[in-house]
Design an enzyme around this catalytic site. Sequence first.
Site, PDB file in Angstrom:
ATOM      1  N   ARG A 188      69.198  44.456  26.563  1.00  0.00           N
ATOM      2  CA  ARG A 188      67.912  44.994  27.012  1.00  0.00           C
ATOM      3  C   ARG A 188      67.395  46.038  26.024  1.00  0.00           C
ATOM      4  O   ARG A 188      68.163  46.834  25.508  1.00  0.00           O
ATOM      5  CB  ARG A 188      68.074  45.645  28.396  1.00  0.00           C
ATOM      6  CG  ARG A 188      67.851  44.667  29.516  1.00  0.00           C
ATOM      7  CD  ARG A 188      68.182  45.194  30.867  1.00  0.00           C
ATOM      8  NE  ARG A 188      67.713  46.532  31.188  1.00  0.00           N
ATOM      9  CZ  ARG A 188      67.877  47.100  32.376  1.00  0.00           C
ATOM     10  NH1 ARG A 188      68.476  46.431  33.350  1.00  0.00           N
ATOM     11  NH2 ARG A 188      67.452  48.317  32.607  1.00  0.00           N
TER      12      ARG A 188
ATOM     13  N   LYS B  81      74.194  48.210  40.152  1.00  0.00           N
ATOM     14  CA  LYS B  81      73.327  47.658  41.212  1.00  0.00           C
ATOM     15  C   LYS B  81      73.141  46.145  41.033  1.00  0.00           C
ATOM     16  O   LYS B  81      73.335  45.371  41.964  1.00  0.00           O
ATOM     17  CB  LYS B  81      71.948  48.350  41.184  1.00  0.00           C
ATOM     18  CG  LYS B  81      72.011  49.870  41.337  1.00  0.00           C
ATOM     19  CD  LYS B  81      70.640  50.507  41.310  1.00  0.00           C
ATOM     20  CE  LYS B  81      69.899  50.425  39.982  1.00  0.00           C
ATOM     21  NZ  LYS B  81      70.520  51.202  38.878  1.00  0.00           N
TER      22      LYS B  81
ATOM     23  N   ARG C 292      76.355  46.567  27.660  1.00  0.00           N
ATOM     24  CA  ARG C 292      75.866  45.488  28.542  1.00  0.00           C
ATOM     25  C   ARG C 292      75.247  44.354  27.732  1.00  0.00           C
ATOM     26  O   ARG C 292      74.549  44.580  26.755  1.00  0.00           O
ATOM     27  CB  ARG C 292      74.809  46.050  29.503  1.00  0.00           C
ATOM     28  CG  ARG C 292      74.087  44.957  30.283  1.00  0.00           C
ATOM     29  CD  ARG C 292      73.306  45.479  31.455  1.00  0.00           C
ATOM     30  NE  ARG C 292      72.365  46.513  31.120  1.00  0.00           N
ATOM     31  CZ  ARG C 292      71.717  47.254  32.028  1.00  0.00           C
ATOM     32  NH1 ARG C 292      71.948  47.063  33.319  1.00  0.00           N
ATOM     33  NH2 ARG C 292      70.859  48.176  31.658  1.00  0.00           N
TER      34      ARG C 292
ATOM     35  N   ARG D  55      66.623  57.820  30.006  1.00  0.00           N
ATOM     36  CA  ARG D  55      66.679  57.108  31.298  1.00  0.00           C
ATOM     37  C   ARG D  55      67.643  57.793  32.244  1.00  0.00           C
ATOM     38  O   ARG D  55      67.364  57.986  33.416  1.00  0.00           O
ATOM     39  CB  ARG D  55      67.203  55.692  31.076  1.00  0.00           C
ATOM     40  CG  ARG D  55      66.141  54.678  30.904  1.00  0.00           C
ATOM     41  CD  ARG D  55      66.769  53.371  30.481  1.00  0.00           C
ATOM     42  NE  ARG D  55      67.472  52.692  31.539  1.00  0.00           N
ATOM     43  CZ  ARG D  55      68.453  51.814  31.324  1.00  0.00           C
ATOM     44  NH1 ARG D  55      68.863  51.543  30.103  1.00  0.00           N
ATOM     45  NH2 ARG D  55      69.030  51.222  32.335  1.00  0.00           N
TER      46      ARG D  55
ATOM     47  N   ARG E  60      62.707  55.183  43.810  1.00  0.00           N
ATOM     48  CA  ARG E  60      63.299  56.109  42.842  1.00  0.00           C
ATOM     49  C   ARG E  60      62.703  57.502  42.928  1.00  0.00           C
ATOM     50  O   ARG E  60      63.111  58.401  42.188  1.00  0.00           O
ATOM     51  CB  ARG E  60      63.055  55.601  41.438  1.00  0.00           C
ATOM     52  CG  ARG E  60      64.235  54.875  40.889  1.00  0.00           C
ATOM     53  CD  ARG E  60      63.881  54.426  39.515  1.00  0.00           C
ATOM     54  NE  ARG E  60      64.166  53.037  39.439  1.00  0.00           N
ATOM     55  CZ  ARG E  60      65.068  52.517  38.605  1.00  0.00           C
ATOM     56  NH1 ARG E  60      65.695  53.278  37.751  1.00  0.00           N
ATOM     57  NH2 ARG E  60      65.309  51.248  38.618  1.00  0.00           N
TER      58      ARG E  60
HETATM   59  P1  AP5 Z   1      74.369  46.721  36.006  1.00  0.00           P
HETATM   60  O1  AP5 Z   1      74.844  46.020  37.223  1.00  0.00           O
HETATM   61  O2  AP5 Z   1      73.466  45.990  35.088  1.00  0.00           O
HETATM   62  O3  AP5 Z   1      73.776  48.166  36.392  1.00  0.00           O
HETATM   63  P2  AP5 Z   1      72.443  48.580  37.126  1.00  0.00           P
HETATM   64  O4  AP5 Z   1      72.799  49.627  38.113  1.00  0.00           O
HETATM   65  O5  AP5 Z   1      71.710  47.383  37.617  1.00  0.00           O
HETATM   66  O6  AP5 Z   1      71.722  49.290  35.898  1.00  0.00           O
HETATM   67  P3  AP5 Z   1      70.245  49.152  35.360  1.00  0.00           P
HETATM   68  O7  AP5 Z   1      70.294  49.604  33.931  1.00  0.00           O
HETATM   69  O8  AP5 Z   1      69.686  47.803  35.626  1.00  0.00           O
HETATM   70  O9  AP5 Z   1      69.534  50.225  36.217  1.00  0.00           O
HETATM   71  P4  AP5 Z   1      68.226  50.940  35.899  1.00  0.00           P
HETATM   72  O10 AP5 Z   1      68.012  51.581  37.182  1.00  0.00           O
HETATM   73  O11 AP5 Z   1      68.197  51.833  34.733  1.00  0.00           O
HETATM   74  O12 AP5 Z   1      67.278  49.748  35.394  1.00  0.00           O
HETATM   75  P5  AP5 Z   1      66.162  48.905  36.138  1.00  0.00           P
HETATM   76  O13 AP5 Z   1      66.152  47.558  35.579  1.00  0.00           O
HETATM   77  O14 AP5 Z   1      66.270  49.070  37.591  1.00  0.00           O
HETATM   78  O15 AP5 Z   1      75.676  47.206  35.206  1.00  0.00           O
HETATM   79  C1  AP5 Z   1      75.558  47.909  33.975  1.00  0.00           C
HETATM   80  C2  AP5 Z   1      76.669  47.465  33.038  1.00  0.00           C
HETATM   81  O16 AP5 Z   1      77.920  47.919  33.542  1.00  0.00           O
HETATM   82  C3  AP5 Z   1      76.819  45.933  32.902  1.00  0.00           C
HETATM   83  O17 AP5 Z   1      77.188  45.632  31.608  1.00  0.00           O
HETATM   84  C4  AP5 Z   1      77.929  45.580  33.907  1.00  0.00           C
HETATM   85  O18 AP5 Z   1      78.641  44.425  33.532  1.00  0.00           O
HETATM   86  C5  AP5 Z   1      78.799  46.834  33.862  1.00  0.00           C
HETATM   87  N1  AP5 Z   1      79.428  47.163  35.135  1.00  0.00           N
HETATM   88  C6  AP5 Z   1      78.887  47.057  36.381  1.00  0.00           C
HETATM   89  N2  AP5 Z   1      79.753  47.502  37.315  1.00  0.00           N
HETATM   90  C7  AP5 Z   1      80.861  47.911  36.633  1.00  0.00           C
HETATM   91  C8  AP5 Z   1      82.107  48.476  37.055  1.00  0.00           C
HETATM   92  N3  AP5 Z   1      82.385  48.720  38.344  1.00  0.00           N
HETATM   93  N4  AP5 Z   1      82.998  48.783  36.097  1.00  0.00           N
HETATM   94  C9  AP5 Z   1      82.724  48.547  34.781  1.00  0.00           C
HETATM   95  N5  AP5 Z   1      81.569  48.002  34.326  1.00  0.00           N
HETATM   96  C10 AP5 Z   1      80.651  47.691  35.253  1.00  0.00           C
HETATM   97  O19 AP5 Z   1      64.838  49.701  35.661  1.00  0.00           O
HETATM   98  C11 AP5 Z   1      64.451  49.671  34.296  1.00  0.00           C
HETATM   99  C12 AP5 Z   1      63.191  50.492  34.103  1.00  0.00           C
HETATM  100  O20 AP5 Z   1      62.115  49.929  34.900  1.00  0.00           O
HETATM  101  C13 AP5 Z   1      63.248  51.959  34.549  1.00  0.00           C
HETATM  102  O21 AP5 Z   1      63.798  52.780  33.540  1.00  0.00           O
HETATM  103  C14 AP5 Z   1      61.765  52.247  34.811  1.00  0.00           C
HETATM  104  O22 AP5 Z   1      61.050  52.451  33.619  1.00  0.00           O
HETATM  105  C15 AP5 Z   1      61.279  50.931  35.423  1.00  0.00           C
HETATM  106  N6  AP5 Z   1      61.412  50.946  36.895  1.00  0.00           N
HETATM  107  C16 AP5 Z   1      62.219  50.124  37.649  1.00  0.00           C
HETATM  108  N7  AP5 Z   1      62.117  50.435  38.957  1.00  0.00           N
HETATM  109  C17 AP5 Z   1      61.227  51.466  39.044  1.00  0.00           C
HETATM  110  C18 AP5 Z   1      60.739  52.240  40.121  1.00  0.00           C
HETATM  111  N8  AP5 Z   1      61.141  52.026  41.389  1.00  0.00           N
HETATM  112  N9  AP5 Z   1      59.850  53.228  39.838  1.00  0.00           N
HETATM  113  C19 AP5 Z   1      59.438  53.460  38.578  1.00  0.00           C
HETATM  114  N10 AP5 Z   1      59.890  52.783  37.515  1.00  0.00           N
HETATM  115  C20 AP5 Z   1      60.786  51.779  37.731  1.00  0.00           C
HETATM  116 MG    MG Z   2      69.864  46.458  37.137  1.00  0.00          MG
END
Ligand code: AP5
Ligand code: MG
Length: 217
Positions: free
Chosen positions: A161, A13, A127, A172, A88
């Site tokens: 992270r 994302k 990552r 997660r 989510r």
């Molecule tokens: P990346 O682009 O960083 O992936 P992402 O989908 O953004 O993953 P996140 O870990 O950020 O998602 P998340 O939903 O767990 O975390 P968030 O910060 O939203 O890519 C990942 C890796 O893969 C990178 O190294 C990249 O280079 C690589 N990559 C990307 N595309 C690729 C491809 N096509 N091929 C190969 N490699 C690739 O949330 C964190 C925490 O916050 C949650 O756990 C929760 O506690 C809280 N939180 C956030 N939002 C909410 C909500 N709405 N409600 C409740 N709690 C929430």
């Molecule tokens: Mg992200």
Amino acid sequence: MNLILMGLPGAGKGTQAEKIVVKYPIAHISTGDMFRAAMANGTELGKQAKSYMDQGQLVPDEVTEGLVKERLQEPDTESGYMLDGFPRTIAQAEALTDITAELNKPLDAVINIDVDPKILADRLSARYICKTCGATYNKLYHNPKVEGTCDRCGGHEFFQRDDDKPETVQNRLQVNIEMNTPLLDFYADRKLLYTVNGDQDIDAVFAEIEKILAAMA
Ligand code: AP5
Ligand code: MG
């Protein structure tokens, strides 16, 4: 253009959002990034979020919904917004329907980046992120063009992270896999859902997303 980017942890994302904003001048709203910024600044919100995030649990709906409602009233969302990591839960999706109606900023599309969950733990463990500008890299799949130097800002410092540590990653993934299908159904029922194959290289995923966005613009 008002969008949601959906996908399991590590689906890409944030990576795709970085590319989308270069082409489309819309506000990138990542709830995860907002919580991490609040934690870094030691605010009350950050303290609340930390205990959940450290365990890979979701932050409570009411906290997250309030944050998004405020953010969607900021001026940079007038040209459009892209939510990343929100909603989510079904409760959050319903709250978003109310918020966007009240603010008159209706959703145009939900783009789901679909990836086989089996590969996500490895992606997350590999990552690393630029300390200066937040650009995302991956030891296995996506390194900077010049080793140790961020492509975007030239920075040399990177970090992992806290929630990418193996003990948090599994939880997660589990939490998010459970929530994912009902949310996809919610938006499919509303004819807003588009799915792209996230199991291909980063530029190929972006090409699929661009096709969807070009048809909407
Ligand atoms: P990346 O682009 O960083 O992936 P992402 O989908 O953004 O993953 P996140 O870990 O950020 O998602 P998340 O939903 O767990 O975390 P968030 O910060 O939203 O890519 C990942 C890796 O893969 C990178 O190294 C990249 O280079 C690589 N990559 C990307 N595309 C690729 C491809 N096509 N091929 C190969 N490699 C690739 O949330 C964190 C925490 O916050 C949650 O756990 C929760 O506690 C809280 N939180 C956030 N939002 C909410 C909500 N709405 N409600 C409740 N709690 C929430
Ligand atoms: Mg992200």
